[in-house]
Design an enzyme around this catalytic site. Structure first.
Site, PDB file in Angstrom:
ATOM      1  N   SER A 127     -11.690 -31.101  62.405  1.00  8.91           N
ATOM      2  CA  SER A 127     -11.249 -29.983  63.232  1.00  8.91           C
ATOM      3  C   SER A 127     -12.385 -28.965  63.376  1.00  8.91           C
ATOM      4  O   SER A 127     -13.466 -29.323  63.841  1.00  8.91           O
ATOM      5  CB  SER A 127      -9.975 -29.374  62.640  1.00  8.91           C
ATOM      6  N   ASP A 238      -2.680 -36.282  68.546  1.00 11.01           N
ATOM      7  CA  ASP A 238      -3.075 -34.930  68.160  1.00 11.01           C
ATOM      8  C   ASP A 238      -2.796 -33.964  69.311  1.00 11.01           C
ATOM      9  O   ASP A 238      -3.288 -34.154  70.420  1.00 11.01           O
ATOM     10  CB  ASP A 238      -4.566 -34.939  67.824  1.00 11.01           C
ATOM     11  N   HIS A 267      -3.128 -34.832  64.122  1.00 10.40           N
ATOM     12  CA  HIS A 267      -4.312 -34.016  63.844  1.00 10.40           C
ATOM     13  C   HIS A 267      -4.894 -34.301  62.463  1.00 10.40           C
ATOM     14  O   HIS A 267      -6.103 -34.150  62.248  1.00 10.40           O
ATOM     15  CB  HIS A 267      -3.967 -32.536  63.986  1.00 10.40           C
TER      16      HIS A 267
END
Length: 300
Positions: A127, A238, A267
């Site tokens: 991320s 995601d 995610h």
């Protein structure tokens, strides 16, 4: 709360773990070094945005610990560390807070520490950790390559609006919440944004220093200037960092990168089916073993 249990692909009998302290920019953070027998390649793990610890603990889940134990089982040394804001979320609202200051100094210290144990050190960022990884590699020549897991390329304040609209359909987020994020995103986009802009006018209450730092940083352009191999992993389910909104920039800007979409991944790269929701993060699970095998096969 359900306790974390090792994923089935991890064998803790084939590696050892030891605590350590990383010092950089006058501040220290604790970390964990995971060492198999005689490793030649190692990775530094970078957690996503938020006050995460070294395991990226989220409810009952510890995705970075999954990665560390899974990779170490396959002979890869791993170093992971608490972010500066771990257990101190109020630091994210402090004046002067930036993504760069939170990640870069201690990540460089981690790379140099791990280089004492292996021949090559790679970054594996998840991320925001994936977004910032090119910046770290640009400043530390010891970085031999990058694995970017769900690294966002859409401006964060724009993706926040998109995510709120998605959650309005799945979690009953009220329309007025979307309107607030839209107003705050417009402030970030405004040329009038300055260090004097109140955090209350900005997304998530983060100070203007954070948004000014992000506005100046292009992760794809930074990565394109690196002379190192890059692997980009993306979860198909995601909703925070998406195939449609974020992956195209990596694909277009890094024609030499290896890109893999895990269709079932959310995610956290946990496999599932159907639309991903916030509730998924509270269900015990583990990083998909395909993630481990893909990284291991890609590393030298």
């Amino acid at each position: 709360m359900t306790a974390w249990t090792p994923p089935p692909y991890a064998d803790p009998t084939v590696f050892t773990e030891q605590g350590l302290v990383l010092e950089a920019a006058g501040q220290t953070v604790p970390g964990t070094l995971t060492l198999p027998d005689r490793p030649t390649v190692g990775v530094v793990l970078l957690a996503g945005g938020g006050p995460f610890d070294r395991d990226e603990t989220s409810g009952p889940n510890k995705p970075l610990k999954d990665l560390a134990w899974g990779l170490a089982t396959q002979g890869i040394a791993v170093l992971r560390f608490d972010k500066l804001t771990a257990n101190r979320p109020e630091a994210m609202a402090a004046p002067g807070y930036t993504m760069t200051a939170e990640y870069v100094p201690h990540a460089i210290a981690a790379v140099r520490t791990l280089a004492e144990h292996v021949d090559q050190v790679f970054l594996v960022g998840h991320s925001m950790g994936g977004k910032v990884a090119p910046k770290i590699a640009a400043e530390e020549p010891l970085v031999a390559g990058l694995v970017i897991m769900a690294g966002d390329t859409q401006p964060m304040h724009h993706s926040a609006v998109r995510v709120m609209k998605y959650l309005a359909e799945t979690e009953a987020v009220p329309p007025e919440t979307i309107a607030v994020f839209e107003r705050q995103a417009a402030v970030v986009d405004s040329p009038a944004l300055s260090l004097d802009t109140p955090p209350t006018d900005l997304p998530f209450g983060m100070p203007a220093s954070f948004w000014l730092d992000l506005r100046e940083y292009d992760p794809v352009a930074t990565a394109a200037k690196l002379d190192v191999p890059i692997l980009v992993l993306q979860g198909g389910r995601d909703y925070q960092v998406t195939v449609a909104d974020d992956l195209p920039a990596w694909r277009d800007g890094l024609p030499g990168a290896t890109i893999k979409i895990l269709d079932a991944g959310n995610h956290l790269f946990f496999a599932g089916s159907g639309p991903s929701t916030m509730a998924d993060y509270q269900v015990p699970g583990h990083v998909d073993p395909v993630v481990i095998s893909t990284i291991v096969d890609w590393l030298p």
